[in-house]
Design an enzyme around this catalytic site. Structure first.
Site, short mmCIF file in Angstrom:
data_model
loop_
_atom_site.label_atom_id
_atom_site.label_comp_id
_atom_site.label_asym_id
_atom_site.label_seq_id
_atom_site.Cartn_x
_atom_site.Cartn_y
_atom_site.Cartn_z
N GLY A 102 -30.21 -16.06 -16.31
CA GLY A 102 -29.01 -16.75 -16.44
C GLY A 102 -28.17 -16.53 -17.74
O GLY A 102 -27.03 -17.07 -17.91
N TYR A 140 -21.07 -8.37 -10.75
CA TYR A 140 -19.77 -8.88 -11.23
C TYR A 140 -19.34 -9.58 -9.83
O TYR A 140 -18.54 -10.47 -9.95
CB TYR A 140 -18.86 -7.86 -11.62
CG TYR A 140 -19.38 -7.34 -13.13
CD1 TYR A 140 -19.30 -8.22 -14.10
CD2 TYR A 140 -19.69 -5.98 -13.48
CE1 TYR A 140 -19.76 -7.74 -15.32
CE2 TYR A 140 -20.09 -5.63 -14.49
CZ TYR A 140 -20.09 -6.44 -15.63
OH TYR A 140 -20.33 -6.17 -16.78
C1 COA Z 1 -26.59 -6.69 -16.03
C2 COA Z 1 -27.08 -7.83 -17.08
C3 COA Z 1 -25.85 -8.07 -17.92
C4 COA Z 1 -27.18 -9.27 -16.27
O1 COA Z 1 -27.43 -10.14 -17.19
P1 COA Z 1 -28.72 -11.21 -16.77
O2 COA Z 1 -28.96 -12.29 -17.68
O3 COA Z 1 -30.00 -10.23 -16.57
O4 COA Z 1 -28.37 -11.67 -15.50
P2 COA Z 1 -28.31 -13.04 -14.81
O5 COA Z 1 -29.67 -13.90 -14.99
O6 COA Z 1 -26.90 -13.99 -15.29
O7 COA Z 1 -28.25 -12.84 -13.37
C5 COA Z 1 -27.88 -13.71 -12.38
C6 COA Z 1 -28.07 -13.11 -10.97
O8 COA Z 1 -27.51 -11.75 -10.98
C7 COA Z 1 -28.09 -11.01 -10.04
N1 COA Z 1 -28.42 -9.80 -10.87
C8 COA Z 1 -28.93 -9.89 -12.26
N2 COA Z 1 -29.15 -8.58 -12.83
C9 COA Z 1 -28.71 -7.67 -11.81
C10 COA Z 1 -28.51 -6.33 -11.71
N3 COA Z 1 -28.94 -5.47 -12.82
N4 COA Z 1 -27.98 -5.94 -10.22
C11 COA Z 1 -27.44 -6.65 -9.77
N5 COA Z 1 -27.75 -8.13 -9.71
C12 COA Z 1 -28.37 -8.36 -10.60
C13 COA Z 1 -29.45 -11.64 -9.56
O9 COA Z 1 -28.98 -12.14 -8.41
C14 COA Z 1 -29.54 -12.73 -10.74
O10 COA Z 1 -30.02 -13.68 -10.07
P3 COA Z 1 -31.64 -13.81 -9.95
O11 COA Z 1 -32.41 -13.49 -10.95
O12 COA Z 1 -31.93 -15.25 -9.30
O13 COA Z 1 -31.91 -12.80 -8.68
C15 COA Z 1 -28.37 -7.27 -17.72
O14 COA Z 1 -29.36 -7.20 -16.71
C16 COA Z 1 -28.18 -6.33 -18.51
O15 COA Z 1 -27.81 -6.17 -19.60
N6 COA Z 1 -28.63 -5.27 -17.84
C17 COA Z 1 -28.63 -3.97 -18.69
C18 COA Z 1 -27.06 -3.56 -19.09
C19 COA Z 1 -26.35 -3.46 -18.11
O16 COA Z 1 -26.37 -3.12 -16.98
N7 COA Z 1 -24.93 -4.16 -18.26
C20 COA Z 1 -23.74 -4.08 -17.14
C21 COA Z 1 -22.48 -3.22 -17.69
S1 COA Z 1 -21.69 -2.56 -16.55
#
Ligand code: COA
Length: 169
Positions: A102, A140
């Site tokens: 989260g 997003y």
């Molecule tokens: C993408 C990112 C910012 C998400 O942050 P996070 O703290 O992991 O995500 P959250 O815990 O807020 O996610 C909430 C929900 O989003 C969804 N989610 C999380 N990561 C996801 C991903 N990579 N792709 C799709 N959905 C995703 C899931 O449904 C998740 O809920 P769940 O864990 O109950 O399944 C993080 O995984 C990250 O830094 N990834 C590497 C860099 C990146 O890809 N950044 C995006 C740049 S465009």
């Protein structure tokens, strides 16, 4: 407890790893230079009582952008002048060990809060983001971002959606 801070020398940029090297490198090499030159601002999430070098749980960066209203959906473009201003969420990343807890959502809500501060002072039609792939796009979309007609990886979160999300938060 955690808090959001403007990126500073006291933060451990070297120790940050989100699994995406371009994002890691942005934080390590570019973010502070951009802030000094007024190109963008980067905010980091850290533990409340952390001492320098403070571990970075996650970060996002923002910059002001200009948008051609014709690039929005017809419904959004309605009644807008040709050139409008918005805020771009240039980067968003969470350290590997904290992903799927989260934190990304906390950072997005903080970015929306920053948008409202800017909106209250100078206007702006919403937040824009370039998703790096389909997975990021889906990420997003669950927060109400909508794809731009010409490029589905460019997404837009209108001010109204931001205000509603923050009111419900
Ligand atoms: C993408 C990112 C910012 C998400 O942050 P996070 O703290 O992991 O995500 P959250 O815990 O807020 O996610 C909430 C929900 O989003 C969804 N989610 C999380 N990561 C996801 C991903 N990579 N792709 C799709 N959905 C995703 C899931 O449904 C998740 O809920 P769940 O864990 O109950 O399944 C993080 O995984 C990250 O830094 N990834 C590497 C860099 C990146 O890809 N950044 C995006 C740049 S465009």
């Amino acid at each position: 407890m955690r808090k959001i801070e403007l990126l500073a020398k006291s933060h451990d940029r070297e120790g940050f790893d989100c699994g995406s090297e371009p994002l890691n490198l942005f934080l390590k090499q570019t973010a502070r230079q951009h802030a000094e030159r007024g190109i963008s601002r980067t905010f980091v999430l850290v533990a409340e009582g952390a001492v320098a070098p403070k571990p970075i749980v996650g970060f996002f960066s923002l910059n002001i952008c200009q948008i051609k209203s014709e690039s929005l959906t017809a419904a959004e473009a309605k009644k807008l002048p040709r050139d409008v201003a918005g805020i771009r969420l240039g980067r968003l990343a969470v350290a590997k060990e904290y992903q799927r807890q989260g934190i990304g959502k906390i950072l997005l809500v903080a970015a929306m809060g920053k948008f409202i501060e800017i909106f209250n002072a100078a206007g702006g039609i919403g937040l824009f983001v370039d998703a790096k792939d389909q997975a990021a796009k889906h990420y997003y979309e669950q927060f109400g971002f909508i794809s731009m007609p010409a490029n589905e990886l460019e997404l837009f979160l209108p001010v109204k959606t931001i205000q509603e999300a923050l009111a419900a938060h």
